[in-house]
Design an enzyme around this catalytic site. Structure first.
Site, PDB file in Angstrom:
ATOM      1  N   LYS A 171      85.077  85.197  21.041  1.00 53.07           N
ATOM      2  CA  LYS A 171      84.545  84.106  21.856  1.00 53.07           C
ATOM      3  C   LYS A 171      83.858  83.097  20.944  1.00 53.07           C
ATOM      4  CE  LYS A 171      80.976  83.210  25.365  1.00 53.07           C
ATOM      5  NZ  LYS A 171      79.997  83.850  26.266  1.00 53.07           N
ATOM      6  N   VAL A 207      87.852  81.868  24.503  1.00 55.95           N
ATOM      7  CA  VAL A 207      88.140  83.206  24.011  1.00 55.95           C
ATOM      8  C   VAL A 207      89.543  83.237  23.399  1.00 55.95           C
ATOM      9  CG1 VAL A 207      88.264  85.653  24.591  1.00 55.95           C
ATOM     10  CG2 VAL A 207      86.671  84.154  25.821  1.00 55.95           C
ATOM     11  N   ASP A 226      75.515  86.503  36.389  1.00 56.12           N
ATOM     12  CA  ASP A 226      76.749  85.773  36.703  1.00 56.12           C
ATOM     13  C   ASP A 226      77.866  86.755  37.074  1.00 56.12           C
ATOM     14  OD1 ASP A 226      78.208  83.465  37.113  1.00 56.12           O
ATOM     15  OD2 ASP A 226      78.816  83.252  35.012  1.00 56.12           O
ATOM     16  N   GLY A 256      81.923  79.422  26.180  1.00 54.99           N
ATOM     17  CA  GLY A 256      82.843  79.444  25.056  1.00 54.99           C
ATOM     18  C   GLY A 256      84.279  79.733  25.434  1.00 54.99           C
ATOM     19  N   GLY A 300      91.394  82.761  27.185  1.00 53.72           N
ATOM     20  CA  GLY A 300      90.491  82.539  28.311  1.00 53.72           C
ATOM     21  C   GLY A 300      89.337  81.635  27.955  1.00 53.72           C
TER      22      GLY A 300
END
Length: 335
Positions: A69, A55, A161, A53, A48
């Protein structure tokens, strides 16, 4: 944007609080770059990408799976320190657990527990798999519980977020918040103002966008958008473009006269607003109350939005009401 002196003071004080705690990393292991490469087999398995960053999946020496990450911009040491500092302070069952980090030059990485089912965005919008009403309500409660915990800290912590991408799911569809890259520690007061307005399109609080105000109620607004996504299975943003989901949902929910003209029956009109997989007679009363709660979270006036501790309590009560209704419902075949 010109910042008021007292708000600038709050902002500066918040930064000082952050610096004072920057080295406080209880229960977080410090890894070397060599160890990180061994854990990830030289970053072999990409799983991901977050705000700051990429992952990768890895395994500790005892065989435990972990997510690693790696910061894409290795010059962001200050932002890395901030994320570690904040993440260390949020130990909660519905928040992804930080296990360790590497702060060596050109190797800024975080190691967290691995959550196997991916994120809520993929579940809602990346497949047609059915998702029960009970599972969606449980996900909402888990997220609200985590946010209420963060906002109760001293000083309060704002995630900043909240969106389906940052809500990870375990094998039982239990939800855990992740990605604290733009989270903020507040100072003595409950809000301050900043020039650094950041977040995700479709989920950002309009108050934060317009004034730079940083407040726990920013998260409340974003959670309201996620709540709408859970009950409609519609996307709030696509390819970086806002779909105005919150605005459309509020208009559709509140304009009863239009419903009556177009559909003839208000109940049918309301049912059209929700995902057809869950919009059945046994769910509708609780579903409508969840819609009403989402609208309260989405109020433009930040002072009129509920606190997250009130949100989670109301969701739990709705969950109990739904269980009672299911227990009382006679078993019969729907024609």
């Amino acid at each position: 944007m010109e910042l008021p002196r007292n708000k600038l003071a709050d902002l500066n004080q918040g930064n000082e609080n952050l610096k004072a705690k920057a080295k406080w990393t209880p229960n977080a292991r410090r890894f070397t770059e060599h160890q990180i490469k061994r854990i990830t087999k030289n970053y072999r398995t990409h799983v991901g990408k977050g705000a700051f960053g990429e992952v990768f999946r890895g395994f500790l020496d005892d065989g435990s799976p972990v997510a690693v990450k790696k910061y894409m911009n290795q010059n962001m040491k200050e932002g890395f320190d901030k994320e570690i500092t904040i993440h260390c302070q949020v130990n909660h069952k519905n928040i992804v657990k930080l296990l360790g980090y590497c702060s060596e030059e050109n190797a800024l990485t975080m190691v967290t527990e691995y959550i196997p089912r991916g994120n809520l965005k993929d579940l809602l919008h990346g497949s047609d798999d059915p998702i029960s009403f009970e599972a969606r309500l449980r996900i909402a409660i888990d997220c609200a519980d985590a946010l209420a915990f963060m906002h109760s800290k001293d000083p309060p912590i704002i995630h900043g977020d909240i969106k389906p991408d940052n809500i990870l799911l375990d094998d039982n569809l239990g939800a855990k918040l992740s990605d604290f890259g733009i989270s903020r520690l507040l100072s003595m007061e409950n809000s301050y103002f900043t020039n650094n307005v950041i977040g995700s399109r479709g989920y950002m609080d309009p108050e934060h966008i317009q004034t730079g105000r940083v407040d726990p109620k920013n998260d409340v607004y974003s959670f309201g958008v996620v709540l709408v996504e859970l009950v409609t299975r519609a996307m709030a943003a696509q390819n970086g473009t806002c779909n105005d989901l919150a605005k459309k949902f509020i208009e559709a929910f509140l304009q009863k006269n239009i419903f009556l003209k177009v559909f003839g029956k208000q109940k049918k009109a309301r049912r059209e607003m929700f995902d057809t997989q869950i919009a059945n007679a046994s769910n509708m009363e609780v579903l409508e109350k969840i819609g009403e709660l989402a609208i309260e979270c989405l109020r433009r006036d930040i002072k009129k939005r509920p606190e997250m501790n009130h949100v989670v309590e109301r969701l739990r009560m709705l969950g109990k009401d739904h269980e009672k209704r299911q227990d009382r419902k006679p078993e019969k075949v729907q024609s």
